[in-house]
Every structure is written in C-alpha cells, then in structure tokens.
Motif scaffolding. Sequence first.
Motif, short mmCIF file in Angstrom:
data_model
loop_
_atom_site.label_atom_id
_atom_site.label_comp_id
_atom_site.label_asym_id
_atom_site.label_seq_id
_atom_site.Cartn_x
_atom_site.Cartn_y
_atom_site.Cartn_z
N LEU A 863 -4.53 -13.37 -1.90
CA LEU A 863 -3.32 -12.88 -2.58
C LEU A 863 -3.42 -11.37 -2.82
O LEU A 863 -2.48 -10.63 -2.53
N ARG A 864 -4.58 -10.93 -3.34
CA ARG A 864 -4.76 -9.49 -3.61
C ARG A 864 -4.63 -8.68 -2.33
O ARG A 864 -4.02 -7.61 -2.30
N ILE A 865 -5.23 -9.19 -1.25
CA ILE A 865 -5.19 -8.44 0.02
C ILE A 865 -3.77 -8.37 0.57
O ILE A 865 -3.32 -7.33 1.04
N PHE A 866 -3.04 -9.50 0.51
CA PHE A 866 -1.65 -9.48 1.01
C PHE A 866 -0.82 -8.44 0.25
O PHE A 866 -0.01 -7.72 0.84
N ASN A 867 -1.02 -8.37 -1.08
CA ASN A 867 -0.30 -7.36 -1.87
C ASN A 867 -0.72 -5.95 -1.49
O ASN A 867 0.11 -5.06 -1.32
N THR A 868 -2.04 -5.74 -1.34
CA THR A 868 -2.57 -4.41 -1.04
C THR A 868 -2.08 -3.91 0.31
O THR A 868 -1.68 -2.76 0.45
N VAL A 869 -2.09 -4.79 1.30
CA VAL A 869 -1.64 -4.39 2.65
C VAL A 869 -0.17 -4.00 2.63
O VAL A 869 0.24 -3.01 3.23
N GLN A 870 0.65 -4.78 1.89
CA GLN A 870 2.09 -4.45 1.83
C GLN A 870 2.33 -3.12 1.11
O GLN A 870 3.29 -2.42 1.41
#
Length: 1286
Positions: A863-870
């Motif tokens: 979840l954190r990575i998906f947010n960070t990438v966006q």
Amino acid sequence: MAAAMAQRVLALAAEEGPERLQEALQGLGEGELGDMVTKQALRGRETAALLRGIFRGSPCSQPSGVLRRLQVYKHCVPLVESGDLHLSKASEIIGLLMLEVRQLPGHALAELATLFVDVIKGGSLSNGKSLELFSTVLTALASSKESLAYGKGELNGEEFKKQLINTLCSSKWDPQSVIHLANMFRDIPLSGEELQFVVEKVLRMFSKLDLQEIPPLVYQLLLLSAKGSKKTVLEGIISFFNQLDKRQKEEQKVPQSMDLEVATVPLDQLRHVEGTVILHIISVINLDQDLGEELIKHLKTEQQKNPGKALCPFSVALLLSVAVKHRLQEQIFDFLKTSITRSCKDLQFLQASKFLQDLFPQQYDITAVILEVVKNSAFGWDYVTQGLVDLGFSLMESYEPKKPFGGKAAETNFGLSKTPAQQACRLGASILLETFKVHEPIRSDVLEQVLNRVLTKAASPVSHFIDLLSNIVVSAPLVLQNSSSRVTETFDNLSFLPIDTVQGLLRAVQPLLKVSMSVRDSLILVLQKAIFSRQLDARKAAVAGFLLLLRNFKILGSLTSSQCSQAIGATQVQADVHACYNSAANEAFCLEILGSLRRCLSQQADVRLMLYEAHLLCCIQHCLAWYKSTVRLCQGAEDDDEEEEDVGFEQNFEEMLESVTRRMIKSELEDFELDKSADFSLSSGVGVKNNIYAIQVMGICEVLIEYNFNIGNFSKNKFEDVLGLFTCYNKLSEILREKAGKNKSALGNKIARSFLSMGFVSTLLTALFRDNAQSHEESLAVLRSNTEFLRYAVSVALQKVQQLEETGQTDGPDGQNPEKMFQNLCKITRVLLWRYTSIPTVVEDSGKKKGKSISLLCLEGCLRIFNTVQQLYAARIPQFLQALDITDGDAEEADINVTEKAAFQIRQFQRSLVNQFSSAEDDFNPKETQLLVTVLSTLSKLLDPTSQQFLQFLTWTVKICKENALEDLSCCKGLLTLLFSLHVLYKSPVSLLRELAQDIHACLGDIDQDIEVESRSHFAIVNAKTAAPTVCLLVLGQADKVLEEVDWLIKKLTSLGSDTSEDSSQASNQTQALEKGIILQLGTLLTVFHELVQTALPAGSCVDTLLRSLSKTYTILTSLIKHYIQACRSTSNTIPGRLEKLVKLSGSHLTPQCYSFITYVQNIHSESLSFVEEKKKKKKEDEAAAVSTVMAKVLRDTKPIPNLIFAIEQYEKFLIHLSKKSKVNLMQYMKLSTSRDFRINASMLDSVLQEHNTEDAENEPDNDQSTTAEQPDENQEPKKKRRRKK
C-alpha cells in the motif's frame, strides 16, 4: 488653352469686384474647369490661388456657384487620390477645400458625401488623403438643419449622416483603405450607435488584412475608442488573437499543415505582431485610464461566462504588461489569483464527476495558459517579464504552505498538489522557473528575491522557495556563478536559520558548490565559525553543512564518496569541476572537514546525534563495498606496488570489521551499560544518553549485518553471524519498545531509524523470500527460520518507503538518486506482493509474540509503495507496473497498457478480499480487510474510467457491498467510500444514494412507530450495526457533494443566462442541458432525503448532519427558483414542466416530512430531558452537572432547526415571486407550514405549575433550575403514547 484660362482667372481674382470673374467662370464647361485645375496642380504653380479664385467667382448664394463648387470638389477628390500629385500639394488642396466646406448648402453637402461613399465602395482610395475632407463634410452635414431628400422621404442633416455611415459600414471596404477610414472616423462626431457600427465594421476587417497591417489599425481603433465602445474594441482585439493562437496550435498538431487552404501564419511573425499590439494598448491605457478599467471589467464579466475566451494567452500577457508600473496592478493580480484558484477548483470538480464532465466536455486549464505566456514571452516580450515574475511571487506568497500552531508545515515538499491553493503555489514556482530559463536579464533579480524570502520567512514554511531555488540552480549552475556573491552573503546568515531550512538551502545550492570554488570556500569558513557559535541550532547547522560537503565531493582522484552517485549536478555540469584540485588537495580538504567535525564530539547530545546519524562505520562499510565492486575492474593498468598497498588497506579494514563483528556477537548489554534496569526516559540526561547509546549500538549491529551478508556469499557461517548480530539488535529493540510503551509514547510500536541501505533491503528481501537456488537453500534456512528477523526485514522496508514518501529520499548510498530508488521500489514490491499472495495471513502462524504478521506487513508495504509511486514517480507508473508483471518482461515501453496492468494487480487483491469475506468469523481480520480495501482504492486510480476494466471493478464492488453483511465499521466505511469514488467517475451516484437511504430507513424504522417500513434490502452492508451513524453519515456526505455540484452548476447557469453574445444560441442549448441535469439531480436527491427524514435516526451526529443537509438543499432550491425568476424577467419564456414537477415533489415528499422530523427530533430531546429530571429527583447533589450537560447537548443538536425552517420559508417566498412572474401557481403544491413562533403546551404548563406549588420556598434555586431545564420544551409536543408503547 487651359493654362491661359488659369492665368486669366488668377488675374480676374486679383481685381476688386467679382463680377468679371463670375462672368469668365460661367463660360467654362465642367470638363474645361477640371482640365484647368489638373494642369495647374501638376505644374505645381499657384494651385491654391486658382482654387480660391474659382471659389470667389462661385458664390453659394447663386445655384450656378454651388454647382461649380461641387464640380471642383468632385474633380479634386480623384485628383488627390490618383497619386500624381506631390503629398504637400495634395495636402494644400485638401486644406483649402476643407475651409470652404462650411459655405456649401445642405443638399450640396449631401451630394458630396454620397460621392465619397461611392468612392470608398468602389475601392478608389489610394493614399486616403481625401478622407480628411470627407470627415469635414460629414461634420458639416450633421449640423445642417435643411431637409434633404433621401429615397422617397426627407431627412435632416444628422439623420442623413447616420444613413450614410450605416451604408458605408454595410458595404465592402478595400483592405488597403481600412486604416485611413478608421483614422477618419476619429474626426467625425458620432453617436453611440454610429460608433458601434464603425467599430464592429473595422473589427470584421481584421481577418481580411495582412498580419503586419493589424498593429497600426489596432492603434487607430484604440484612439477611436476614446469616443466610446471600449468594451467592443477590447473584446474584438482579444478574440481575434485568441482565434489566431488556436489556429496556430491546430496547425502545429497537424503535420500536413502545408496542404491546408488557409496559409499558415509563421509563429515568430504572429508573436511579434501580438507583442506590438500589446505595446500599443499599454501606450493608450497610459493616456486613457478608463480603457484599463474597462479591460479588467470586461475580462471579469467574460470570465464568469467563458473562462477560455476571457483568459487566453494574449489577454493574460496583456494584463501582466498593464500591471507593471501601473495603479491597476493590485486589481489585476487579485483578479488573476482569483481566476487561477477558481479554475483549479473547477478542474477538480470536473475531474471528480462524470456527471459534470458530460455537461462540460471541454475543460479549461488556466495553468497551461499562463505557462504558454511564459513560452511566448521569449519572442521579445520584455514588458511581460516583470509582470510574470511579480505574479509568480505573489502566488507563492498568497498560497504558501500553512504552519499550524506549534506544529510543522501542513504540506510536504513532495507528492501531488491536491488543493487549489497548493496548485496555485506550485504554478507560481513553475512561472518563476520557466521565466528564469527564458529571460536572462531577470535571473539575478529572481535569485535575489528567492534568497531574501528564504532568509526573512524563517518563522513560516519556506520549503516551496527552497524547492524553487533547487530547480533554478539545477537549470543553470554555471550561469549562477555570476551571482555567487549573493549566495555567499546568504551563507553569512546560516547560523540564524532553522536547521531544516539550512539543510534544504545547502542541498539546493549543492551543484553551485561543485562549479564555484570561491562559494565553497566561503561556505566552509561560515561553517567553521558556526561550530563555535553559542546557538545550538547554529552548531547543528554547521554539522549538517559539513556532512553534506563530505557526502558529495571527490576525495582520491577519480574515487567519489559513497553518495556521489546523485543525478543532481552530474548531468548538469558539463565539465570536470575538480580538475584543478589534485588528489592530495582533496584529501587535505576532507581531513580539514573531519577535523572540524571532531570538535562536535564534545558538544551537546543533539549535535553529537546529528554526527552519529552519519555513522562512520556505515561510511567505511559502504566505501569498502564500493571499492571492491568498482576499483578492482580498473586495476589492470596499475603497477604491482600500488596494488599491494591497496590490498593492505583493504585487508586492514576487513580485519577491523571482522573483529568488531566477533565482539558484537559475544557482547552483552551490560558491556554498554545498557540493560532492562537502565533509565531510558527522555526527560532525564541519563535517559537521553542511554537512548543515544542504544541507537548507536543498534546502528553498529545493522551496519555489520549488511556487511557480513554482502561478503558472506551465502555462507552458512556468515549468516549465523548475521543472526547473532540481529539477536544483539533485537534485545535492545525490545527494551526500547517496552520502555516507550510504558511511557505511552507514539514511538512504542515503531522501530528505530535503520542504518541499512535501500539497496541492501531490496537484496535481503529478495534472498529471504524469492531465492530458489539449491546452493543457497541451506545457508538461507538459517535466516528464514527466525520469524523475528523476517519481520524485521519487512519492517525496515516499510520504514524506508515511508521515508521516501515523506522526504523524497532515503538514508544511505544512492538515497538521493531517483532512478536507483525507483529500481529498488520495483524489486521490493515484487517480493512483498509474492509473499503476501503466496502465504495468506490466515495460514501464517504469527506466534505468541505481539505484533503484526509478516503477511500483513507485506500488504502494508505494498500500500505504501503504491501511494509513493503515484506521488513521486507518476510519469513512470507504466514501467513500475511492467516490473511487477514477471510474465511480460520484454514488452516495449510504448506498448504498456496501464489500465490492463493495474487491473491484473487489482484482481490479485480482489481474490484476497473475497477470501476474507468467505472465511470463518474467527479468521476474519478487520485490519487486513481495511488495508485491502485501501490498496484497491489506490490502484483503482490507475484505471481509465472509460475502460471495460473500470466498469468490471465497479460492478464487482457493488456486488461485494450488496452481498456481504459486514459489521466492522472501519471496513464498511472503506468499502462504501471506494464504491462512491468509483461510481462518481461512471455516472451520478444519486440513484445509488436512494437505494442506500431506503436500506437505512428499513433498518432503523420509521419516526412514526405505528408505520411498518417495507423491508427491501438492496445492500447487505447496511445492517443494524452499520446503518447509523456509519452508512448514514457517508450517504449524507456524498449527498452534500452532489449538492455542491448542483450549486456550482446553478452559478454557471446564472452566468450563461446573462450571455448576449453571438454564440447565445449555443449558450441557450447548454443552458437547457444544465437545467435538465440540475432538476434531475435535485429530484432524485429529494427522494433520498424523503427516506432519511422519515427514519428514526438516533440523536447525535446523524440528526445534526441531516438537518444541515436539508437546509443546504432548500437553499439550493431557492437559488434555482431565483434563476428562473431572472430568466422570466429577461425573456418571456414560461417555466419548464420538469421544474413544476420538482416543486410538486418538494411540496409532497419533503416539506411536510421535514416538519414531522423536526417534531421527532424535539421529542427525542424532550425524552432525554425527562430522563435527567427523574434522575435529578433521585440524586439531587449531581443535578446541576447532569442538567447542564444534557442542556448543552440539546442546544447543540437543535441549533440547525431554526436554520432549516428559515430555509424552507425562503424557498416558499421565492416560489410565490416566481408564480407571479410566470403566471403558474406553484404554491398549489405547497401545504401551509406549521407556525412555530409561539405555542403554549398545556400539559407541560400544568406539570410545571404543580411541581412549583409542591416545592418548598427554601428550594427556590433548584426550582429555577428545573424551569430552566424545561424551558426549551415549551414549544414541543411530547408524544405520551410512544412511551406507553415501549
């Protein structure tokens, strides 16, 4: 013959009496007279004298004299326009003819004026000189009182002039004559209507002229606007250049533009013409201030109707040019800033709602328009530049990040701008950066202003200015050498700035330090002074500065320090900036810095801690690893002696690290004076010291873990060492966690800041979870068998991703290299995804220890990575999704379909969520379900709303909500929020809200207990536990968003209603579409509220929110009625039938139910007060507190009621107005509302009087309190029967 006759006329004219002259002239025919004048004019001799003579012998008192004069005029006009005469001679003739015009009678003036009109229509004008005479003729004609024949009737002079101007403006003009004609009209007195004819005609001629001829014509038109029609002139000019710009863009998009029928206007030529026109407008505004006022007024009005037409690149450039050195500056900037935030807000509204997108397919983005102005200004628009700079700074200051009281800035530097204010601030920075790149003269001014703000705004957040400075330095580090003195001055103030500002500032100017030795030397001097400062912040700033220098400069020849792989600087500076330093000088430089830092080891804990965070052992380990991987490849050309020396230095370090490893594994906590009995509280000096020691010991363990893993080459013994080091780390970690838990600190569940590098974390996770090599299996089993170590590895990955998300970088090598960070994120995500999907949380044995399971941590990491990438890598989302899909690794970047790839990942998480819902009640994990819903919500943003995959996901979400009776409130809230966020991008959610409202009504029952609500469950997610307040508040929140959209549409509707332009028919079609959309939305919303106001909602937030929503609904209904009242005033249109149906619906399905609901709410509070009264009688000592608490709650909950009643009454008041205007009786659908002003409740009055009589006189204060408690209930009607039924 003609010459002789001319001499004779001249001679006779000199005589005293005119009789002989008249006699001579009477003998001349029209042709002879013309020949005589022509020949005399061509010879250039005594032409004026000859004409004066002719006029003297042709008195206006005689018809023959008037006729002769007319013949002269008719002959002279073509003669002057022929171009055969010298200009001075033509001017002399026209001047004389103008003097004599006033002598002519009205009919002659009319004939002469008609002649001119014919000449203009025939296109016979060459130099336009004769038009000076035409203006005089028309002026004289206007003052003539004589009745003149026109057609079959008669007109006076003024009317005749008006007809001529009308004819002239209706006829075809030769493009070459337009400028002369525009100039001519300046000298003619024109009525407002005539001026409008002329201005519109000239504006229509713009498209027929060559582009180069536009600026002089615009100038004439602007001068003409001094008479009036300023709005028309400005509107026409702006509209013309807006159309040209649009055509230019379209032609640039089409590669076959050469084949177009319309010739392409060269871009540079168009820009130069636009620039000249802007200069003309500015010069006229300086003379005529009213024109500037009219410009702003016109654009403000137009912006309400059609923002794209009002604020185009040309008009924005014009406004910014006018704003410089002008009293209108503040007005213009306020208008532009309001327009920018409004545009950003409108875009947000449109992008978040498919319903609005259908009504407004064309979206206007003012950000793109203003940045286009910056690009256009490169074509020599220097007068726009200062306005751009001022606007950029004004936006950044007006919408800067806000600092809450006692906290940090509310906005981080990284990630997407969400609010209109954030977008405006970001736009200001973009304007300044792009202007800086394009215009060299203002670079020093921009830099000066940015640095001033960084220094003077120390108390407020300056992150946005530091980001701008960083971008400026990166864009031109070599150019900035010219301004190095200003940067050096800024360094002198470093010791007075907050530590965050110092770090940001030094990081921003880092590329400049690499190209300017003088700047670097001055910085070192400042930092060395700061080391000895009395101020703690100054000493911390010095440490931060020195560490930054150490991390980013070459030390030994071609070797770089561990963090020199940053993209910044290396790609921008096209030279070896260290060439003038030899390796010995670099080494001495670094030793000098280390010497300065050594002094910090004897300073306060805060200063030492900053130095420890840059851990020496960590640096040695990274340098050694880098040395092994890189330098040995380049040693083939070096001699043996040097190789032996290098091997010796490498061996020394290896032995040192091996020795430290052994000692750390064997050590006990007592060796460091740290054990469970030690003081770790942050309130005492010993506790702070122990915390620092613990963090250092843990850091050493982590550094050695990374070192031993890297050199171990999958050796079992080395991995056992790694586990031994982790045991030491974990003991301390457990103690710190336990102590923090006792102190109820927020850090209780967090691990200490890790010294592991991001690259190593990705390598470690891959080895632990994804390495299937047979040769590695035995050694990895050592690590895999320790669950705590696995949990630790995933937790550190989470920490690193969080650090990247919040600050845009991580600790350790390559931490500031975006490319390396992106690659590491891809590797980590692959591992976490595989681990979560392969070993579900239910299967995993989390053991007896507290804490999240590894699978749950993996899910949280995803979840954190998906947010960070966006947020940080939005442009690289296709590559990110490609990296996660192992099956399709060789696809071309251009072929990556983001929607398909995102849908594939969504399906994996959908399966996990379905498994959660189908699991046994004991196995259901609310935390995991909530995380899964949030992951799905995050990934759904990558789907194209028009795609089939999006529709499938929406359908699946609806099905989940309909079939699963979730009782966990947070999961329910997450799922419904996801459903709403998807639904609004597909179509309006009003029908969905109606079904949910019906379910809430069915679950909670009716306000009238005698009525049994029909059970028609649409969504299983709405049940007794979730209906109120969770689902109810979500439904009301979404209904409020729909109301906001409708309110926004009504405002747009009002602005369209006032449009009287040529496109009014198009506006009328749009108006009808908007009206239909608004009424349909409101109609369905009324049915939603119809259900909710009949629902027996519990007292509290649901009731309060519903009452407020109802007030807002009636206010918006009133706004719609006001729009129709205005429409009835301006046109004779009758109101549409659908509005009548909406009013009927509100009268039958909402207003009566609102009054019943108000009574229900008052009864709920009446019962709660009665309950308190009973308690009060039993227990008198606490009565005051109990009554006051309930009273406060009652007052708070009933506060929206008067507002709602007022809103209903206002709605009915304007319905009466509309009924009168439209002659349609709309009030027939409205029932007479309850009068709530004053109502005596007899039963209540009796009970109060009885109680009053039975009380003792001594208890009067209590009696007063009792009366006070019941005061609000005077107007209430208690339902005794309800209580009996219970």
